[in-house]
Design a protein around this motif. Structure first.
Motif, PDB file in Angstrom:
ATOM      1  N   VAL A   7       0.846  -1.191   0.000  1.00 57.42           N
ATOM      2  CA  VAL A   7       0.000   0.000   0.000  1.00 57.42           C
ATOM      3  C   VAL A   7       0.881   1.241   0.000  1.00 57.42           C
ATOM      4  CG1 VAL A   7      -1.942  -1.088   1.207  1.00 57.42           C
ATOM      5  CG2 VAL A   7      -0.176   0.085   2.528  1.00 57.42           C
ATOM      6  N   ILE A   8       0.297   2.335  -0.426  1.00 56.32           N
ATOM      7  CA  ILE A   8       0.941   3.637  -0.329  1.00 56.32           C
ATOM      8  C   ILE A   8       0.119   4.449   0.662  1.00 56.32           C
ATOM      9  CG2 ILE A   8       1.627   5.745  -1.532  1.00 56.32           C
ATOM     10  CD1 ILE A   8       1.919   4.014  -4.078  1.00 56.32           C
ATOM     11  N   LEU A   9       0.768   4.896   1.738  1.00 54.08           N
ATOM     12  CA  LEU A   9       0.082   5.629   2.804  1.00 54.08           C
ATOM     13  C   LEU A   9       0.416   7.110   2.764  1.00 54.08           C
ATOM     14  CD1 LEU A   9       0.628   3.291   5.891  1.00 54.08           C
ATOM     15  CD2 LEU A   9      -1.368   3.419   4.389  1.00 54.08           C
ATOM     16  N   GLU A  10      -0.559   7.905   3.135  1.00 49.98           N
ATOM     17  CA  GLU A  10      -0.334   9.324   3.386  1.00 49.98           C
ATOM     18  C   GLU A  10       0.238   9.453   4.798  1.00 49.98           C
ATOM     19  OE1 GLU A  10      -0.791  11.932   1.285  1.00 49.98           O
ATOM     20  OE2 GLU A  10      -1.237  10.418  -0.248  1.00 49.98           O
ATOM     21  N   PRO A  11       1.028  10.475   5.065  1.00 52.09           N
ATOM     22  CA  PRO A  11       1.541  10.663   6.423  1.00 52.09           C
ATOM     23  C   PRO A  11       0.387  10.883   7.402  1.00 52.09           C
ATOM     24  CG  PRO A  11       2.514  12.262   4.897  1.00 52.09           C
ATOM     25  CD  PRO A  11       1.466  11.523   4.152  1.00 52.09           C
ATOM     26  N   THR A 140       9.580   4.724   9.653  1.00 51.82           N
ATOM     27  CA  THR A 140       8.518   4.343  10.586  1.00 51.82           C
ATOM     28  C   THR A 140       7.905   3.031  10.129  1.00 51.82           C
ATOM     29  OG1 THR A 140       6.937   5.740   9.374  1.00 51.82           O
ATOM     30  CG2 THR A 140       7.876   6.662  11.394  1.00 51.82           C
ATOM     31  N   ASP A 141       7.701   2.144  11.076  1.00 49.25           N
ATOM     32  CA  ASP A 141       6.958   0.901  10.897  1.00 49.25           C
ATOM     33  C   ASP A 141       5.934   0.899  12.022  1.00 49.25           C
ATOM     34  OD1 ASP A 141       8.762  -0.079   8.835  1.00 49.25           O
ATOM     35  OD2 ASP A 141      10.164  -0.525  10.455  1.00 49.25           O
ATOM     36  N   PHE A 142       4.828   0.188  11.840  1.00 54.51           N
ATOM     37  CA  PHE A 142       3.869   0.203  12.935  1.00 54.51           C
ATOM     38  C   PHE A 142       2.963  -1.019  12.934  1.00 54.51           C
ATOM     39  CE2 PHE A 142       2.012   2.630   9.452  1.00 54.51           C
ATOM     40  CZ  PHE A 142       0.699   2.183   9.379  1.00 54.51           C
ATOM     41  N   GLU A 143       2.564  -1.350  14.164  1.00 54.42           N
ATOM     42  CA  GLU A 143       1.535  -2.349  14.394  1.00 54.42           C
ATOM     43  C   GLU A 143       0.233  -1.581  14.541  1.00 54.42           C
ATOM     44  OE1 GLU A 143       4.652  -4.932  17.121  1.00 54.42           O
ATOM     45  OE2 GLU A 143       2.935  -3.927  18.074  1.00 54.42           O
TER      46      GLU A 143
END
Length: 165
Positions: A7-11, A140-143
């Protein structure tokens, strides 16, 4: 191993409490900080003190401020999505983290149970070992804990190698 979703995420912003650690420290019950951080977040009802949350925000575990790679120090922030820099009802050491926009791979966990999250991280490390052409960004990585026992882990990847997937 199933292929992750790209996916491509927005900040976006997450506000919460943080600890600095590394994977080696987390393997030792005497030096592990992550379980204590999660306990403090929930037992202290930290989310209740953050007054500018985005509606229906998942709970996040954000990995950031990487010293190097998966073997180096990093900061984990446990928190919720916010519309702007965190405002708190009281001084609880809340900080706001900017999740970098860009390309991410999503690894879905079997559940939000700690043992399944650990298994998912093991799957992530194995995936990148088996796909050296795909490089982690280490921004940044996140759960994301989505409720109803669902959780996913988002790993930022370098854009130039993301077209390989």
């Amino acid at each position: 191993m199933n292929s992750p979703e790209r996916v491509i995420l927005e900040p976006f912003l997450v506000a919460g409490i943080s600890a600095r650690t590394n994977n080696a420290a987390e393997m030792n019950a005497h030096t592990a900080q992550i379980p204590m951080l999660w306990t403090l977040f929930f037992a202290g009802a930290i989310a209740n003190d953050i007054v500018n949350q985005t509606p229906n925000s998942p709970t996040y575990g954000v990995y950031h401020r990487y010293a190097s790679d998966a073997n180096g120090d990093y900061t984990l922030t446990v928190g919720v999505g916010v519309a702007s820099t965190a405002l708190t009802a009281e001084d609880v050491g809340v900080e706001t983290i900017a999740i970098a926009g860009g390309d991410y791979l999503i690894f879905h966990s079997a559940s939000d149970a700690p043992e399944h999250i650990i298994q998912t991280w093991q799957t992530i490390w194995a995936y990148f070992a088996q796909h050296p052409e795909i490089k982690r960004a280490y921004h940044t990585d996140f759960e994301a804990y989505l409720g109803a026992g669902r959780a996913s882990i988002y790993i930022g990847i370098q854009t130039k190698s993301s077209t390989i997937i």
